[in-house]
Design a protein around this motif. Structure first.
Motif, PDB file in Angstrom:
ATOM      1  N   VAL A 178       7.528  -3.404   5.896  1.00 20.94           N
ATOM      2  CA  VAL A 178       7.718  -2.056   6.433  1.00 20.94           C
ATOM      3  C   VAL A 178       6.379  -1.335   6.558  1.00 20.94           C
ATOM      4  CG1 VAL A 178       8.746   0.194   5.980  1.00 20.94           C
ATOM      5  CG2 VAL A 178      10.077  -1.889   5.585  1.00 20.94           C
ATOM      6  N   VAL A 179       5.544  -1.456   5.542  1.00 21.01           N
ATOM      7  CA  VAL A 179       4.227  -0.787   5.581  1.00 21.01           C
ATOM      8  C   VAL A 179       3.371  -1.349   6.707  1.00 21.01           C
ATOM      9  CG1 VAL A 179       2.090  -0.431   4.297  1.00 21.01           C
ATOM     10  CG2 VAL A 179       4.277  -0.185   3.149  1.00 21.01           C
ATOM     11  N   GLN A 180       3.441  -2.665   6.916  1.00 22.40           N
ATOM     12  CA  GLN A 180       2.635  -3.273   7.978  1.00 22.40           C
ATOM     13  C   GLN A 180       3.099  -2.810   9.355  1.00 22.40           C
ATOM     14  OE1 GLN A 180      -0.031  -5.007   7.337  1.00 22.40           O
ATOM     15  NE2 GLN A 180      -0.532  -5.318   9.507  1.00 22.40           N
ATOM     16  N   LEU A 181       4.401  -2.690   9.538  1.00 26.87           N
ATOM     17  CA  LEU A 181       4.915  -2.213  10.823  1.00 26.87           C
ATOM     18  C   LEU A 181       4.470  -0.778  11.084  1.00 26.87           C
ATOM     19  CD1 LEU A 181       8.553  -3.678  10.808  1.00 26.87           C
ATOM     20  CD2 LEU A 181       6.598  -4.436  12.176  1.00 26.87           C
ATOM     21  N   VAL A 182       4.543   0.058  10.054  1.00 28.34           N
ATOM     22  CA  VAL A 182       4.091   1.448  10.219  1.00 28.34           C
ATOM     23  C   VAL A 182       2.602   1.494  10.513  1.00 28.34           C
ATOM     24  CG1 VAL A 182       3.854   3.668   9.042  1.00 28.34           C
ATOM     25  CG2 VAL A 182       5.948   2.329   8.759  1.00 28.34           C
ATOM     26  N   HIS A 183       1.836   0.620   9.886  1.00 26.43           N
ATOM     27  CA  HIS A 183       0.382   0.567  10.122  1.00 26.43           C
ATOM     28  C   HIS A 183       0.082   0.203  11.572  1.00 26.43           C
ATOM     29  CE1 HIS A 183      -3.842  -0.020   9.318  1.00 26.43           C
ATOM     30  NE2 HIS A 183      -3.772  -1.284   9.742  1.00 26.43           N
ATOM     31  N   VAL A 184       0.792  -0.783  12.103  1.00 24.36           N
ATOM     32  CA  VAL A 184       0.566  -1.188  13.495  1.00 24.36           C
ATOM     33  C   VAL A 184       0.935  -0.063  14.457  1.00 24.36           C
ATOM     34  CG1 VAL A 184       1.298  -2.798  15.297  1.00 24.36           C
ATOM     35  CG2 VAL A 184       0.851  -3.636  12.976  1.00 24.36           C
ATOM     36  N   VAL A 185       2.043   0.620  14.180  1.00 27.15           N
ATOM     37  CA  VAL A 185       2.455   1.735  15.037  1.00 27.15           C
ATOM     38  C   VAL A 185       1.409   2.852  15.034  1.00 27.15           C
ATOM     39  CG1 VAL A 185       4.181   3.544  15.354  1.00 27.15           C
ATOM     40  CG2 VAL A 185       4.904   1.207  14.836  1.00 27.15           C
ATOM     41  N   PRO A 187      -3.836   2.001  -0.173  1.00 29.86           N
ATOM     42  CA  PRO A 187      -3.105   2.720  -1.239  1.00 29.86           C
ATOM     43  C   PRO A 187      -1.614   2.860  -0.963  1.00 29.86           C
ATOM     44  CG  PRO A 187      -4.543   4.213  -0.024  1.00 29.86           C
ATOM     45  CD  PRO A 187      -4.916   2.837   0.376  1.00 29.86           C
ATOM     46  N   VAL A 188      -1.222   3.016   0.306  1.00 32.33           N
ATOM     47  CA  VAL A 188       0.207   3.096   0.625  1.00 32.33           C
ATOM     48  C   VAL A 188       0.888   1.760   0.301  1.00 32.33           C
ATOM     49  CG1 VAL A 188       1.847   3.248   2.535  1.00 32.33           C
ATOM     50  CG2 VAL A 188       0.044   4.944   2.309  1.00 32.33           C
ATOM     51  N   GLN A 189       0.235   0.656   0.594  1.00 34.52           N
ATOM     52  CA  GLN A 189       0.791  -0.648   0.240  1.00 34.52           C
ATOM     53  C   GLN A 189       1.071  -0.749  -1.253  1.00 34.52           C
ATOM     54  OE1 GLN A 189      -1.985  -3.567   1.746  1.00 34.52           O
ATOM     55  NE2 GLN A 189      -0.656  -4.054   3.484  1.00 34.52           N
ATOM     56  N   TRP A 190       0.092  -0.355  -2.045  1.00 33.60           N
ATOM     57  CA  TRP A 190       0.272  -0.434  -3.487  1.00 33.60           C
ATOM     58  C   TRP A 190       1.406   0.480  -3.964  1.00 33.60           C
ATOM     59  CZ3 TRP A 190      -1.894  -3.416  -7.300  1.00 33.60           C
ATOM     60  CH2 TRP A 190      -2.941  -4.259  -6.911  1.00 33.60           C
ATOM     61  N   VAL A 191       1.440   1.683  -3.477  1.00 37.44           N
ATOM     62  CA  VAL A 191       2.462   2.627  -3.945  1.00 37.44           C
ATOM     63  C   VAL A 191       3.862   2.149  -3.551  1.00 37.44           C
ATOM     64  CG1 VAL A 191       3.342   4.987  -3.689  1.00 37.44           C
ATOM     65  CG2 VAL A 191       0.904   4.592  -3.985  1.00 37.44           C
ATOM     66  N   ILE A 192       4.055   1.768  -2.296  1.00 37.14           N
ATOM     67  CA  ILE A 192       5.385   1.368  -1.814  1.00 37.14           C
ATOM     68  C   ILE A 192       5.852   0.095  -2.510  1.00 37.14           C
ATOM     69  CG2 ILE A 192       6.695   0.662   0.192  1.00 37.14           C
ATOM     70  CD1 ILE A 192       6.017   3.618   0.130  1.00 37.14           C
ATOM     71  N   ALA A 237      -2.237   4.280  -8.391  1.00 40.67           N
ATOM     72  CA  ALA A 237      -2.187   4.101  -6.934  1.00 40.67           C
ATOM     73  C   ALA A 237      -1.877   5.412  -6.228  1.00 40.67           C
ATOM     74  CB  ALA A 237      -1.139   3.046  -6.587  1.00 40.67           C
ATOM     75  N   ALA A 238      -1.032   6.235  -6.835  1.00 40.56           N
ATOM     76  CA  ALA A 238      -0.727   7.539  -6.224  1.00 40.56           C
ATOM     77  C   ALA A 238      -1.964   8.427  -6.196  1.00 40.56           C
ATOM     78  CB  ALA A 238       0.410   8.214  -6.987  1.00 40.56           C
ATOM     79  N   ALA A 239      -2.761   8.404  -7.262  1.00 46.41           N
ATOM     80  CA  ALA A 239      -4.019   9.166  -7.264  1.00 46.41           C
ATOM     81  C   ALA A 239      -4.962   8.644  -6.191  1.00 46.41           C
ATOM     82  CB  ALA A 239      -4.666   9.084  -8.647  1.00 46.41           C
ATOM     83  N   TRP A 240      -5.014   7.317  -6.024  1.00 52.74           N
ATOM     84  CA  TRP A 240      -5.844   6.719  -4.970  1.00 52.74           C
ATOM     85  C   TRP A 240      -5.372   7.177  -3.595  1.00 52.74           C
ATOM     86  CZ3 TRP A 240      -5.757   0.771  -3.700  1.00 52.74           C
ATOM     87  CH2 TRP A 240      -6.721   0.502  -2.715  1.00 52.74           C
ATOM     88  N   LEU A 241      -4.057   7.212  -3.390  1.00 54.60           N
ATOM     89  CA  LEU A 241      -3.510   7.647  -2.103  1.00 54.60           C
ATOM     90  C   LEU A 241      -3.842   9.110  -1.825  1.00 54.60           C
ATOM     91  CD1 LEU A 241      -1.784   7.221   0.407  1.00 54.60           C
ATOM     92  CD2 LEU A 241       0.245   7.700  -0.992  1.00 54.60           C
ATOM     93  N   LEU A 242      -3.732   9.969  -2.832  1.00 53.35           N
ATOM     94  CA  LEU A 242      -4.074  11.375  -2.633  1.00 53.35           C
ATOM     95  C   LEU A 242      -5.551  11.548  -2.294  1.00 53.35           C
ATOM     96  CD1 LEU A 242      -2.024  13.086  -5.494  1.00 53.35           C
ATOM     97  CD2 LEU A 242      -1.545  13.101  -3.037  1.00 53.35           C
TER      98      LEU A 242
END
Length: 384
Positions: free
Chosen positions: A25-32, A53-58, A91-96
């Protein structure tokens, strides 16, 4: 024993499947986002910086909830979920932090620093960079605090720590006095507008440009490619020169020592012609004045203007070279010289021979009277 292995592997298999689905799902969103970002720089930066970071969190969240639902009653469930929870917080801190960088770049893209009048842009860059660093540091501290609070022992320790916070604060303040001084000095520099990124300053008798401002030090790029690293408190406690605080355009002076014979109006016209022949001059100021006329020379000051400090330096060197060449070729008699006077009490023959220290008897024998000149001619063997 076989049931125990099955009970262990089944939740792990479910967690692995959930992780793979989350990655897809994350990869599809990344491509879009990348395809949509062809017309939007913001979406491109968001897709590139927030992807990892989104990959790690999800993925970690998917594993957490799948194990929590499928491994009910397993002995390793609590330890696994606790470790997963710690990694999710990091990971959430990394994403922020990544989202903060994206927002910073989006804000800074509206303020260009490659234009002549970039004072406002440099001020915004300085403030945004400082705010981002402070925010990242605060987020790191908060993330570490949240991770510690997940341990029951840390909660008990927290009560005693709060009870002794006053004493600990005094000790920390005394131990980290210089660190805190530089920290608050960095924030003061960012919001007081005293110095900004890209400002041309003279500090410690060095001319340079402010390259970096952090919470503890300031990096000044000196004109000869050296880096002068100074604590931020240096700029709040001691004076320094800021050449570009109000605007980038500057005035510069070129001094000349010339003889009194120089026709100043001609030199003033030549200065104007020289400035009009170069694109370093911005057309604002062209002034030549006699600022001192004592002794055996006059001192002239030429005031010129340029759009920024580097152009002004080159313009001053150009004016100095051009006017020196013009003085040498057009008015050599106006070059600096030393004057002296001969005293009438010094005999002529002593001046010619370099013997200026004579006795009174010699002065009477070889005087300028008729008899004295006759004796001088007879002494030197000159025929009458």
């Amino acid at each position: 024993m076989q049931e125990t292995v099955v009970d262990t592997l089944a939740p792990l298999g479910i967690a692995l499947g959930a992780a793979l689905l989350a990655l897809l799902v994350v990869q599809l969103v990344h491509v879009v986002l990348l395809r949509a970002g062809r017309q939007s720089r913001f979406l491109t930066d968001l897709a590139n910086r927030a992807h990892r970071p989104v990959q790690w969190v999800i993925v970690l969240c998917a594993v957490y909830f799948s194990v929590r639902a499928a491994a009910d009653g397993a002995s390793w469930r609590h330890t696994f979920l606790h470790a997963d929870q710690l990694i999710i917080i990091a990971a959430a801190a990394w994403l922020l932090a990544a989202l903060l960088v994206v927002g910073e770049e989006a804000a800074l893209s509206r303020f260009r620093t490659d234009v002549p009048d970039n004072r406002t842009a440099r001020r915004v860059h300085t403030q945004v960079v400082m705010v981002r660093r402070v925010t990242v540091a605060v987020m790191a501290v908060l993330a570490a605090a949240v991770m510690l609070m997940t341990f029951p022992e840390a909660r008990l320790v927290g009560t005693s720590v709060l009870a002794s916070a006053g004493f600990a604060g005094i000790i920390a303040g005394l131990a980290a006095q210089s660190v805190l001084r530089n920290l608050f000095a960095g924030l003061q520099l960012a919001f007081s507008d005293a110095v900004r990124l890209g400002d041309v300053v003279i500090v410690e008798n060095e001319w340079g440009r402010v390259q970096e401002i952090t919470l503890s030090y300031v990096v000044v790029h000196v004109w000869d490619d050296r880096r002068l690293i100074l604590p931020t408190s240096r700029f709040t406690e001691r004076p320094f020169e800021n050449w570009t605080r109000s605007e980038s355009a500057l005035l510069g002076a070129v001094l000349f020592d010339v003889d009194w014979w120089l026709p100043v109006p001609e030199m003033r016209e030549e200065l104007r012609r020289a400035l009009e022949s170069t694109d370093l001059w911005d057309g604002r100021v062209s002034v030549l004045q006699v600022i001192e006329a004592t002794g055996s020379a006059m001192r002239l000051r030429a005031l010129v203007s340029a759009l920024d400090a580097p152009r002004l330096w080159d313009l001053r060197c150009f004016v100095r070279e051009h006017m020196v060449t013009w003085l040498r070729d057009s008015h050599p008699a106006a070059l600096p010289r030393l004057r002296g006077e001969m005293s009438s009490a010094t005999p002529l023959h002593a001046t010619l021979t370099g013997q200026t220290h004579t006795t009174d008897g010699d002065a009477r024998v070889f005087s300028h009277s008729v008899d004295g000149r006759a004796r001088a001619e007879a002494f030197t063997g000159r025929e009458s």
